[in-house]
Motif scaffolding. Structure first.
Motif, PDB file in Angstrom:
ATOM      1  N   ASP A  33       5.629   4.166   6.285  1.00 31.62           N
ATOM      2  CA  ASP A  33       4.905   3.348   5.808  1.00 31.62           C
ATOM      3  C   ASP A  33       3.173   1.717   5.562  1.00 31.62           C
ATOM      4  O   ASP A  33       3.142   1.297   4.744  1.00 31.62           O
ATOM      5  CB  ASP A  33       6.448   2.349   4.620  1.00 31.62           C
ATOM      6  CG  ASP A  33       6.829   1.286   5.523  1.00 31.62           C
ATOM      7  OD1 ASP A  33       7.085   1.983   6.882  1.00 31.62           O
ATOM      8  OD2 ASP A  33       6.869   0.401   4.989  1.00 31.62           O
ATOM      9  N   PHE A  34       3.363   1.787   6.696  1.00 31.18           N
ATOM     10  CA  PHE A  34       2.681   0.846   7.541  1.00 31.18           C
ATOM     11  C   PHE A  34       1.437   1.918   6.956  1.00 31.18           C
ATOM     12  O   PHE A  34      -0.201   0.673   6.301  1.00 31.18           O
ATOM     13  CB  PHE A  34       2.223   0.869   8.860  1.00 31.18           C
ATOM     14  CG  PHE A  34       3.444  -0.053   8.757  1.00 31.18           C
ATOM     15  CD1 PHE A  34       4.498  -0.609   8.273  1.00 31.18           C
ATOM     16  CD2 PHE A  34       3.756  -0.347  10.690  1.00 31.18           C
ATOM     17  CE1 PHE A  34       4.840  -1.669   8.658  1.00 31.18           C
ATOM     18  CE2 PHE A  34       4.599  -1.235  11.087  1.00 31.18           C
ATOM     19  CZ  PHE A  34       5.481  -2.390   9.589  1.00 31.18           C
ATOM     20  N   PHE A  35       1.059   2.905   6.445  1.00 34.46           N
ATOM     21  CA  PHE A  35      -0.233   3.506   6.315  1.00 34.46           C
ATOM     22  C   PHE A  35      -0.320   3.331   4.829  1.00 34.46           C
ATOM     23  O   PHE A  35      -1.170   4.453   4.513  1.00 34.46           O
ATOM     24  CB  PHE A  35      -0.219   5.241   6.456  1.00 34.46           C
ATOM     25  CG  PHE A  35      -0.647   4.968   8.212  1.00 34.46           C
ATOM     26  CD1 PHE A  35      -1.057   5.700   8.615  1.00 34.46           C
ATOM     27  CD2 PHE A  35       0.351   5.501   8.764  1.00 34.46           C
ATOM     28  CE1 PHE A  35      -0.864   6.022  10.344  1.00 34.46           C
ATOM     29  CE2 PHE A  35       0.641   5.557   9.763  1.00 34.46           C
ATOM     30  CZ  PHE A  35      -0.286   5.489  10.909  1.00 34.46           C
ATOM     31  N   ASP A  36       0.741   3.314   3.758  1.00 30.84           N
ATOM     32  CA  ASP A  36       0.248   2.536   2.428  1.00 30.84           C
ATOM     33  C   ASP A  36      -1.018   1.796   1.801  1.00 30.84           C
ATOM     34  O   ASP A  36      -1.109   1.824   0.296  1.00 30.84           O
ATOM     35  CB  ASP A  36       1.354   2.387   1.585  1.00 30.84           C
ATOM     36  CG  ASP A  36       2.614   3.166   2.218  1.00 30.84           C
ATOM     37  OD1 ASP A  36       2.904   4.697   1.932  1.00 30.84           O
ATOM     38  OD2 ASP A  36       3.840   3.363   2.376  1.00 30.84           O
ATOM     39  N   LYS A  37      -0.861   0.543   2.755  1.00 28.73           N
ATOM     40  CA  LYS A  37      -2.249   0.006   2.051  1.00 28.73           C
ATOM     41  C   LYS A  37      -3.302  -0.252   2.933  1.00 28.73           C
ATOM     42  O   LYS A  37      -3.373   0.280   4.017  1.00 28.73           O
ATOM     43  CB  LYS A  37      -1.661  -1.797   2.748  1.00 28.73           C
ATOM     44  CG  LYS A  37      -0.226  -2.305   2.119  1.00 28.73           C
ATOM     45  CD  LYS A  37       0.429  -3.514   2.799  1.00 28.73           C
ATOM     46  CE  LYS A  37       1.589  -3.874   1.840  1.00 28.73           C
ATOM     47  NZ  LYS A  37       2.077  -4.807   2.362  1.00 28.73           N
ATOM     48  N   PRO A  38      -4.737   0.189   2.488  1.00 28.64           N
ATOM     49  CA  PRO A  38      -5.953   0.890   2.506  1.00 28.64           C
ATOM     50  C   PRO A  38      -6.006   0.022   3.842  1.00 28.64           C
ATOM     51  O   PRO A  38      -7.026   0.498   5.054  1.00 28.64           O
ATOM     52  CB  PRO A  38      -6.649  -0.119   1.662  1.00 28.64           C
ATOM     53  CG  PRO A  38      -6.068   0.018   0.103  1.00 28.64           C
ATOM     54  CD  PRO A  38      -4.591  -0.179   0.728  1.00 28.64           C
ATOM     55  N   LEU A  39      -6.177  -1.619   3.957  1.00 23.77           N
ATOM     56  CA  LEU A  39      -6.475  -2.138   5.173  1.00 23.77           C
ATOM     57  C   LEU A  39      -5.748  -1.828   5.884  1.00 23.77           C
ATOM     58  O   LEU A  39      -6.176  -1.056   7.691  1.00 23.77           O
ATOM     59  CB  LEU A  39      -6.228  -4.067   5.078  1.00 23.77           C
ATOM     60  CG  LEU A  39      -6.822  -5.287   6.379  1.00 23.77           C
ATOM     61  CD1 LEU A  39      -8.349  -4.538   6.910  1.00 23.77           C
ATOM     62  CD2 LEU A  39      -6.488  -6.207   6.558  1.00 23.77           C
ATOM     63  N   SER A  40      -4.240  -2.074   6.494  1.00 29.73           N
ATOM     64  CA  SER A  40      -3.909  -1.387   7.484  1.00 29.73           C
ATOM     65  C   SER A  40      -4.333  -0.143   7.883  1.00 29.73           C
ATOM     66  O   SER A  40      -3.642   0.359   9.134  1.00 29.73           O
ATOM     67  CB  SER A  40      -1.964  -2.007   7.050  1.00 29.73           C
ATOM     68  OG  SER A  40      -1.066  -1.148   6.104  1.00 29.73           O
TER      69      SER A  40
END
Length: 172
Positions: A33-40
């Motif tokens: 789920d950390f891959f869901d946000k563009p920056l992270s």
């Protein structure tokens, strides 16, 4: 294979920076789920992170890590499987999950690496790390190469990982 303890989001940054300093470009495992946000997602791609689910669903990420190890790549995995808050690690280490032992069984050698002080740099409750110019926290990294007996399985490997981490943290 590198097995680490996990106290902060700062841990993989320290490990990858240290490895790259010595010419090693490791892959890391990170919660999917950390891959869901563009920056992270961008940061995780730079860190060569492998998306990993939790529990039985984690097998896909572990299998990818296994293939990378078979190709001679270096993979970093947190033995605790998550950031462990201070109150859940009275002896310096949280409860170990099975992923590190599962991968270690499939390799002949691992490096156990412990980090202390990273939770002072980037506490769990903060969105970003603390950038202090004065009174900076001290991050300590200790490592030990651990050859694995081919006869070791599951919990025996976990016991070796925990014992090695305990010794390294006690030395810090």
């Amino acid at each position: 294979m590198i097995v680490i303890n996990h106290r902060s989001f700062f841990d993989p940054l320290v490990v990858v920076t240290l490895c790259r300093r010595y010419g090693v470009w490791p892959y890391t495992l990170a919660r999917e789920d950390f891959f869901d946000k563009p920056l992270s997602r961008t940061v995780l791609r730079v860190l060569r992170a492998i998306p990993a689910l939790r529990g039985r669903s984690a097998l896909g990420g572990l299998r990818r890590a296994e293939r990378l190890l078979a190709q001679g790549q270096v993979v970093v995995i947190a033995a605790e499987g998550r950031i462990v808050p201070d109150h859940e690690r009275p002896d310096g280490i949280g409860e170990l999950r099975g992923g590190a032992a599962w991968l270690a069984y499939r390799t002949s050698e691992m490096v156990v690496l412990t980090l202390t002080g990273t939770d002072d740099v980037w506490p769990v409750e903060r969105t970003l790390p603390r950038w202090k110019t004065l009174d900076r926290p001290i991050v300590t990294v200790r490592a030990r190469r651990v050859p694995l007996d081919p006869g070791l399985r599951g919990r025996s490997i976990t016991t070796v990982i925990r014992a090695t981490m305990s010794e390294l943290i006690d030395d810090a």
